[in-house]
Enzyme design. Structure first.
Site, PDB file in Angstrom:
ATOM      1  N   ASP A 167       1.204  -1.110   0.152  1.00 48.92           N
ATOM      2  CA  ASP A 167       0.004  -0.013  -0.307  1.00 48.92           C
ATOM      3  C   ASP A 167       0.957   1.258   0.084  1.00 48.92           C
ATOM      4  O   ASP A 167       1.597   1.535   1.097  1.00 48.92           O
ATOM      5  CB  ASP A 167      -0.906   0.428   1.511  1.00 48.92           C
ATOM      6  CG  ASP A 167      -2.162   0.700   0.904  1.00 48.92           C
ATOM      7  OD1 ASP A 167      -2.911   0.400   1.080  1.00 48.92           O
ATOM      8  OD2 ASP A 167      -1.408   2.103   1.282  1.00 48.92           O
ATOM      9  N   ASN A 198      -2.109  13.288  -4.431  1.00 52.85           N
ATOM     10  CA  ASN A 198      -2.802  13.640  -5.195  1.00 52.85           C
ATOM     11  C   ASN A 198      -3.304  15.303  -4.972  1.00 52.85           C
ATOM     12  O   ASN A 198      -3.932  15.868  -6.020  1.00 52.85           O
ATOM     13  CB  ASN A 198      -3.882  12.415  -4.799  1.00 52.85           C
ATOM     14  CG  ASN A 198      -4.383  11.466  -5.109  1.00 52.85           C
ATOM     15  OD1 ASN A 198      -4.112  11.213  -7.045  1.00 52.85           O
ATOM     16  ND2 ASN A 198      -5.189  10.393  -5.180  1.00 52.85           N
ATOM     17  N   HIS A 246      -4.346  14.488  -9.236  1.00 47.38           N
ATOM     18  CA  HIS A 246      -4.955  13.191  -9.594  1.00 47.38           C
ATOM     19  C   HIS A 246      -4.090  12.985 -10.222  1.00 47.38           C
ATOM     20  O   HIS A 246      -3.598  11.074 -10.308  1.00 47.38           O
ATOM     21  CB  HIS A 246      -6.183  13.500  -9.330  1.00 47.38           C
ATOM     22  CG  HIS A 246      -6.631  12.350  -9.725  1.00 47.38           C
ATOM     23  ND1 HIS A 246      -7.349  10.608 -10.426  1.00 47.38           N
ATOM     24  CD2 HIS A 246      -7.387  12.160  -8.225  1.00 47.38           C
ATOM     25  CE1 HIS A 246      -7.787   9.836  -9.969  1.00 47.38           C
ATOM     26  NE2 HIS A 246      -8.121  10.306  -8.375  1.00 47.38           N
ATOM     27  N   ASP A 299      -1.753   9.162 -10.335  1.00 44.16           N
ATOM     28  CA  ASP A 299      -2.309   8.254 -11.942  1.00 44.16           C
ATOM     29  C   ASP A 299      -0.851   8.111 -12.175  1.00 44.16           C
ATOM     30  O   ASP A 299      -0.475   6.297 -12.004  1.00 44.16           O
ATOM     31  CB  ASP A 299      -2.896   7.953 -12.470  1.00 44.16           C
ATOM     32  CG  ASP A 299      -4.694   8.447 -12.189  1.00 44.16           C
ATOM     33  OD1 ASP A 299      -4.777   7.683 -11.293  1.00 44.16           O
ATOM     34  OD2 ASP A 299      -5.102   8.434 -13.005  1.00 44.16           O
ATOM     35  N   GLU A 336      -4.764   2.545  -3.961  1.00 44.90           N
ATOM     36  CA  GLU A 336      -3.476   2.212  -4.493  1.00 44.90           C
ATOM     37  C   GLU A 336      -2.682   1.122  -3.254  1.00 44.90           C
ATOM     38  O   GLU A 336      -1.511   0.711  -2.794  1.00 44.90           O
ATOM     39  CB  GLU A 336      -2.927   3.823  -3.492  1.00 44.90           C
ATOM     40  CG  GLU A 336      -3.100   3.915  -1.939  1.00 44.90           C
ATOM     41  CD  GLU A 336      -4.160   3.921  -1.183  1.00 44.90           C
ATOM     42  OE1 GLU A 336      -5.423   3.781  -1.219  1.00 44.90           O
ATOM     43  OE2 GLU A 336      -4.423   3.328   0.640  1.00 44.90           O
TER      44      GLU A 336
HETATM   45  N1  LIG Z   1      -4.829   8.982  -8.188  1.00 39.15           N
HETATM   46  C1  LIG Z   1      -5.097   8.059  -7.491  1.00 39.15           C
HETATM   47  N2  LIG Z   1      -5.530   8.462  -6.555  1.00 39.15           N
HETATM   48  C2  LIG Z   1      -6.548   7.566  -6.239  1.00 39.15           C
HETATM   49  C3  LIG Z   1      -6.905   6.471  -7.180  1.00 39.15           C
HETATM   50  N3  LIG Z   1      -7.907   5.395  -6.196  1.00 39.15           N
HETATM   51  C4  LIG Z   1      -7.261   5.722  -5.242  1.00 39.15           C
HETATM   52  N4  LIG Z   1      -7.122   7.027  -4.935  1.00 39.15           N
HETATM   53  C5  LIG Z   1      -6.874   7.749  -3.946  1.00 39.15           C
HETATM   54  O1  LIG Z   1      -6.232   6.914  -3.044  1.00 39.15           O
HETATM   55  C6  LIG Z   1      -6.115   7.994  -1.957  1.00 39.15           C
HETATM   56  C7  LIG Z   1      -6.068   7.016  -0.465  1.00 39.15           C
HETATM   57  O2  LIG Z   1      -5.933   7.627   0.687  1.00 39.15           O
HETATM   58  P1  LIG Z   1      -5.770   7.068   1.870  1.00 39.15           P
HETATM   59  O3  LIG Z   1      -7.441   5.902   1.806  1.00 39.15           O
HETATM   60  O4  LIG Z   1      -6.073   8.410   2.743  1.00 39.15           O
HETATM   61  O5  LIG Z   1      -4.626   6.546   1.924  1.00 39.15           O
HETATM   62  P2  LIG Z   1      -3.182   7.198   2.083  1.00 39.15           P
HETATM   63  O6  LIG Z   1      -3.337   8.842   2.227  1.00 39.15           O
HETATM   64  O7  LIG Z   1      -2.628   6.354   1.645  1.00 39.15           O
HETATM   65  O8  LIG Z   1      -3.192   7.145   3.229  1.00 39.15           O
HETATM   66  P3  LIG Z   1      -2.256   5.721   4.313  1.00 39.15           P
HETATM   67  O9  LIG Z   1      -2.651   4.401   3.240  1.00 39.15           O
HETATM   68  O10 LIG Z   1      -2.457   5.810   5.961  1.00 39.15           O
HETATM   69  O11 LIG Z   1      -0.739   5.625   4.109  1.00 39.15           O
HETATM   70  C8  LIG Z   1      -7.065   8.541  -1.755  1.00 39.15           C
HETATM   71  O12 LIG Z   1      -7.592   9.949  -1.753  1.00 39.15           O
HETATM   72  C9  LIG Z   1      -8.558   7.770  -2.987  1.00 39.15           C
HETATM   73  O13 LIG Z   1      -8.869   9.218  -3.859  1.00 39.15           O
HETATM   74  C10 LIG Z   1      -6.102   6.444  -8.429  1.00 39.15           C
HETATM   75  O14 LIG Z   1      -6.712   5.554  -8.816  1.00 39.15           O
HETATM   76  N5  LIG Z   1      -5.924   7.555  -9.278  1.00 39.15           N
END
Ligand SMILES: Nc1nc2c(ncn2[C@@H]2O[C@H](COP(=O)(O)OP(=O)(O)OP(=O)(O)O)[C@@H](O)[C@H]2O)c(=O)[nH]1
Length: 383
Positions: free
Chosen positions: A248, A256, A261, A265, A291
């Site tokens: 992860d 982002n 965004h 990606d 992610e």
């Molecule tokens: N650019 C992009 N962002 C994505 C995608 N799928 C999910 N996300 C973003 O990934 C982010 C995940 O955020 P969180 O679940 O808070 O996790 P994090 O910020 O990585 O924090 P931790 O996992 O706790 O380290 C969210 O802002 C989602 O919008 C994608 O396909 N593309």
């Protein structure tokens, strides 16, 4: 610093095999054709019914078919042109022979030589439809038909049906109808075959779309679920160790939010390639969602899984991602235990991942053994 120059490991395509099998089959058809022409030549020669030009043309045709087969093997990049040339050569021979018999000698017609040539014409159309695309084959067949039957029709119309002997007019008419029937039948078969190929192509595309993550082009969650089930089944059957890892991205939301965004990606795409470049062919990597990536390693104990996860974590931390900021990952590793199903092992990997996050991120954590059995799979006595 690691580089992404090494592309995703190429996956073998079923298409490659099918294409080369078809190409091989067609080359063999040319060889068989060469043998059959030689056989006809030998029979006619032995029976004393071979005509003056066939003494030379038939052996030449036989050699040419072999030459086309060899050229197709040697220069596969010229396959369309070579196939067209082979079809045109064979049909030119047939058409020229019929026209010579009709127009180079005064009537009456040599019935044996005429009929023994004409009955090979369907083979001429057949080769066109086997070797060429349906539209080109139809065009070639129409040209063959016109070259034969237009002059024939003109002569019959101007000199009368009895010019080449009694009954020739009706024979020519029936022959023309039969040729049209052959061409229509072959065109129908070729159209059905092309439709079948298109449907197969569409089904393959749908399958790819249904199992591939469009962003990273890695297997998606559905595909990884299936692969994990298959790995568990194989592990149970052979009592082999299987280890899974959930990977992860740390603070991905900040990427982002800070870089947009689209940059997020691109990080996911680069990360997918970076991880894939460091794996064995038997390891399966896919995008599990957002992610998060899932790695399934067959024939792998947790100790080796931890080593691999550390290597991946280090290479991600050292990699220069496009947006210019450092990216780290946290990884939860779990070895499949006896009695584990996919949900159970994933839940333990997930718990380990959250311990890695809680402990400060950019870490690898090994899942705790299950409280009840806690037996790594390869150590358990399974049926
Ligand atoms: N650019 C992009 N962002 C994505 C995608 N799928 C999910 N996300 C973003 O990934 C982010 C995940 O955020 P969180 O679940 O808070 O996790 P994090 O910020 O990585 O924090 P931790 O996992 O706790 O380290 C969210 O802002 C989602 O919008 C994608 O396909 N593309």
């Amino acid at each position: 610093m690691p580089s992404l120059s090494r592309p995703n490991r190429p996956r073998p395509s079923a298409d490659d095999g099918a294409e080369s099998a078809e190409a091989r089959g067609l080359r063999w058809l040319l060889v068989i054709g060469a043998v059959l022409i030689a056989l006809v030549c030998a029979i006619e020669w032995a029976q004393g019914v071979i005509n003056a030009w066939d003494r030379w043309l038939q052996p030449a045709m036989s050699v040419l078919q072999l030459a086309y087969a060899a050229a197709l093997a040697r220069w596969p990049q010229h396959t369309p042109r070579l196939r067209l040339a082979a079809v045109v050569t064979f049909n030119s021979y047939l058409v020229a022979t019929v026209l010579l018999l009709l127009f180079a000698f005064p009537p009456p017609l040599n019935q044996y030589q005429f009929l023994s040539t004409v009955y090979w014409l369907p083979l001429g159309y057949g080769t066109a439809f086997v070797f060429l695309r349906p539209r080109v084959a139809l065009a070639v067949s129409a040209v063959i038909f016109a070259l034969l039957f237009v002059p024939l029709g003109l002569v019959l119309a101007s000199r009368g049906a009895a010019h080449w002997g009694p009954d020739f007019g009706s024979l020519a008419a029936v022959l023309a109808v039969a040729q049209v029937a052959y061409i229509v039948l072959l065109a129908a078969i070729a159209t059905i075959r092309a439709g079948y190929h298109r449907a197969e192509e569409r089904a393959r595309l749908m399958q790819t779309l249904a199992t591939t993550d469009p962003l990273t082009e890695l297997p998606n969650r559905r595909a990884m679920g299936e692969r994990l089930h298959a790995a568990l089944a194989a592990a149970r059957r052979h009592a082999e160790p299987v280890t899974v890892a959930l990977i992860d991205v740390d603070h991905f939301k900040r990427i982002n939010d800070g870089h947009g965004h689209a940059a997020g990606d691109r990080v996911l795409v680069q990360l997918g390639r970076l991880l894939a470049a460091d794996l064995r062919a038997s390891d399966q990597l896919g995008r599990w969602g957002g992610e998060e990536f899932l790695l399934v390693c067959g024939h792998t104990r947790s100790s080796a899984g931890i080593e691999l996860a550390e290597r991946l974590r280090n290479s991600v931390a050292a990699f220069a991602f496009g947006h210019g900021a450092r990216v780290t990952v946290s990884i939860g590793v779990a070895q499949v235990e006896s009695g584990d199903d996919a949900d159970a092992v994933l839940a333990r990997a997930d718990a380990a991942l959250y311990r890695a996050k809680d402990a400060g991120r950019n870490r690898v954590e090994l899942a705790n053994a299950r409280a009840s059995t806690g037996q790594p799979l390869e150590a358990s006595a399974l049926p």
